[in-house]
Design a protein around this motif. Structure first.
Motif, PDB file in Angstrom:
ATOM      1  N   THR A 325     -22.618  -4.785 -31.712  1.00  0.00           N
ATOM      2  CA  THR A 325     -22.264  -6.199 -31.864  1.00  0.00           C
ATOM      3  C   THR A 325     -20.972  -6.600 -31.145  1.00  0.00           C
ATOM      4  N   ILE A 326     -19.900  -5.799 -31.256  1.00  0.00           N
ATOM      5  CA  ILE A 326     -18.654  -6.186 -30.596  1.00  0.00           C
ATOM      6  C   ILE A 326     -18.782  -6.024 -29.082  1.00  0.00           C
ATOM      7  N   GLY A 327     -19.232  -4.865 -28.640  1.00  0.00           N
ATOM      8  CA  GLY A 327     -19.328  -4.599 -27.211  1.00  0.00           C
ATOM      9  C   GLY A 327     -20.229  -5.584 -26.487  1.00  0.00           C
ATOM     10  N   LEU A 328     -21.378  -5.903 -27.070  1.00  0.00           N
ATOM     11  CA  LEU A 328     -22.306  -6.839 -26.432  1.00  0.00           C
ATOM     12  C   LEU A 328     -21.767  -8.269 -26.474  1.00  0.00           C
ATOM     13  N   ILE A 386      -9.435  -0.390 -25.361  1.00  0.00           N
ATOM     14  CA  ILE A 386     -10.258   0.311 -26.351  1.00  0.00           C
ATOM     15  C   ILE A 386     -10.267  -0.541 -27.617  1.00  0.00           C
ATOM     16  N   ILE A 387     -11.471  -0.800 -28.140  1.00  0.00           N
ATOM     17  CA  ILE A 387     -11.612  -1.544 -29.396  1.00  0.00           C
ATOM     18  C   ILE A 387     -12.101  -0.585 -30.469  1.00  0.00           C
ATOM     19  N   VAL A 388     -11.413  -0.551 -31.602  1.00  0.00           N
ATOM     20  CA  VAL A 388     -11.820   0.306 -32.717  1.00  0.00           C
ATOM     21  C   VAL A 388     -12.099  -0.560 -33.938  1.00  0.00           C
ATOM     22  N   LYS A 410      -4.408  -1.623 -23.581  1.00  0.00           N
ATOM     23  CA  LYS A 410      -4.392  -2.220 -24.927  1.00  0.00           C
ATOM     24  C   LYS A 410      -5.381  -1.487 -25.823  1.00  0.00           C
ATOM     25  N   ILE A 411      -5.049  -1.435 -27.107  1.00  0.00           N
ATOM     26  CA  ILE A 411      -5.973  -0.963 -28.140  1.00  0.00           C
ATOM     27  C   ILE A 411      -6.102  -2.094 -29.163  1.00  0.00           C
ATOM     28  N   VAL A 412      -7.312  -2.604 -29.324  1.00  0.00           N
ATOM     29  CA  VAL A 412      -7.569  -3.669 -30.303  1.00  0.00           C
ATOM     30  C   VAL A 412      -8.102  -3.002 -31.566  1.00  0.00           C
ATOM     31  N   TYR A 413      -7.383  -3.165 -32.669  1.00  0.00           N
ATOM     32  CA  TYR A 413      -7.754  -2.515 -33.925  1.00  0.00           C
ATOM     33  C   TYR A 413      -8.294  -3.565 -34.884  1.00  0.00           C
ATOM     34  N   VAL A 414      -9.569  -3.420 -35.245  1.00  0.00           N
ATOM     35  CA  VAL A 414     -10.212  -4.256 -36.267  1.00  0.00           C
ATOM     36  C   VAL A 414     -10.359  -3.387 -37.512  1.00  0.00           C
TER      37      VAL A 414
END
Length: 458
Positions: A325-328, A386-388, A410-414
């Motif tokens: 969902t996030i990547g797409l 990178i998104i986590v 950047k690292i996006v932390y959810v």
């Protein structure tokens, strides 16, 4: 030298007056007797309450409100105490504005006490216009009470079922479906599961709803494979419940608290429903992870995407990618997306969802992120972002170090847990990645849970 045993200042069934000074992370009020904390459901900071002590331990006690001498201006009077006792909606005695403030404070406390950040800004929580009837998925236990099949929810910290028809936070169509299904099951004498005796058949009913498509999936979680007259039951359900596109059976033979079993049978229609999120279409199976609150998930993901300030040159890794969902959602804005996930079925769903949406600049791999990161490094894949989006337990230190080795800008932390979020930010900070500010998002109104987003830069 003999150590003196410290006396607990209250006993079970004591009645006493308390001033509520604070709230726990799960929404209980906290009052104290000689510095000894008593946790009280349905109590708000500033209230003066008479409490009966329900249980004591060496370090704290639990209590129940008997009456109020002083009530908070933030209190909502018209409440259903069952929703608090079961933990379905433990904050619904608080005004929604005070719920949002409470969640902001919980994040502030975590980043300061656990993360060690004295000056990290935590913004006001982004809430909902209509903060109820938002859940697109229900997992409802089925039990026999007074010789009747009942649907409801367990009292907190117990397996005592409280029958409920209006679950308050589930989409209306799900509650209506449960009301329609119950008499059909009773008419066919379907036997509810008895945990103690290990008898009966039907353990849980799981319902998923497409927020935008209105498609419904009904999953019967059963002890055995065979269900007497299941064909007739399905026909009656399809006639009685609008928009049913899938009826599934999940066979769960083990004696544990896991909801779904490992074997699935399609009883009617497809083995998935469809829904949309940020303009993309997703196929959602019985076991797919899909955000519970579609509208707030769009706000959460858009916050992460906007904060990443993506360009057409960016290469993004979506760790914990799930069904994609996030990547797409961001793929059309960037050069390439790489997704990694431990669950093989989720990766198959992610690939299928990419195909459904005509997205070709993505690649999904099954495996432990640290191992896949090492593989990608050897292949000279260089992410800029990178998104986590990990589960409540947060990130392992080995994952954090592996993500830093990838050297992204950047690292996006959810996050869905402020405590593990704060812990992980502290480790990232030591390794040279600093958070800018934290944006809480209220994915679960009326409950104590809160999601957060931050961006870490070198």
């Amino acid at each position: 030298m003999t150590k003196l045993k410290k006396e607990v200042p209250v006993a079970k069934n004591d009645k006493l007056w308390l001033t509520i000074e604070d709230m726990t992370h799960d929404g209980r009020g906290v009052g104290k007797v000689d510095f000894y904390p008593i946790f009280v459901e349905n109590a708000i900071v500033g209230e003066e309450v008479e409490v009966r002590v329900l249980k004591t331990t060496k370090k704290f006690a639990y209590g129940k409100v008997l009456q109020w001498k002083k009530k908070s201006a933030d209190r909502v009077e018209d409440i259903d105490s069952d929703l608090i006792r079961t933990g379905i909606a433990p904050l619904h005695h608080m005004s929604y504005e005070s719920q949002l403030a409470f969640k902001q404070q919980q994040v502030e406390k975590a980043v300061k006490r656990i993360g060690g950040f004295d000056n990290l800004e935590v913004k006001e929580t982004k809430g909902m216009d209509v903060p109820f009837k938002y859940r697109n998925k229900a997992q409802i236990p089925v039990r026999k009470i007074n010789d009747r099949l009942e649907l409801g929810f367990f009292r907190r910290n117990s397996h005592d079922l409280i029958p409920i028809e209006d679950f308050y936070i589930q989409e209306t169509a799900i509650d209506e479906a449960l009301i329609s299904i119950k008499p059909i099951l009773e008419n066919y004498n379907v036997k509810p599961y008895d945990e103690e005796k290990q008898t009966g058949h039907l353990r849980n009913i799981v319902i998923r709803k497409g927020h935008y498509t209105n498609e419904l999936m009904i999953v019967f979680v059963t002890k055995k494979k065979k269900i007497f007259k299941i064909g007739e039951i399905c026909k009656e359900i399809v006639a009685a419940v609008p928009n049913v596109t899938s009826i599934m059976q999940s066979i769960h033979t083990e004696n544990n608290n896991v909801i779904l079993g490992k074997e699935f049978v399609t009883l009617y229609g497809r083995d998935y429903i469809e829904d949309q999120l940020l303009g993309n279409t997703y196929q959602i199976s019985a076991k797919s992870f899909y955000q519970i609150n579609t509208k707030q998930a769009e706000i959460l993901y858009q916050e992460a995407i906007d904060r990443a300030q993506l360009t057409e040159q960016d290469v993004v890794i979506d760790a914990y990618c799930g069904i994609g969902t996030i990547g797409l959602s961001l793929a059309k804005q960037v050069k390439h997306v790489y997704g990694v996930e431990m669950v093989e079925d989720a990766i198959e769903d992610a690939k299928k969802n990419a195909e459904i949406n005509g997205i070709s600049n993505v690649a999904f791999e099954v495996g432990k992120a640290e191992v896949i990161f090492d593989k990608w490094l050897k292949e000279e894949i260089q992410p800029t972002v990178i998104i986590v989006d990990p589960p409540r337990k947060g990130l392992s230190e080995s994952f954090i170090r592996a993500s830093v080795e990838m050297n992204p800008e950047k690292i996006v932390y959810v996050s869905c847990d402020p405590a593990t979020f704060a812990r992980d930010l502290s480790i990232y900070n030591e390794l040279g990645y600093t958070p800018d500010y934290v944006q809480p998002v209220d994915m679960f109104p009326q409950t104590s849970h809160v999601e957060c987003v931050t961006v870490l830069t070198k």
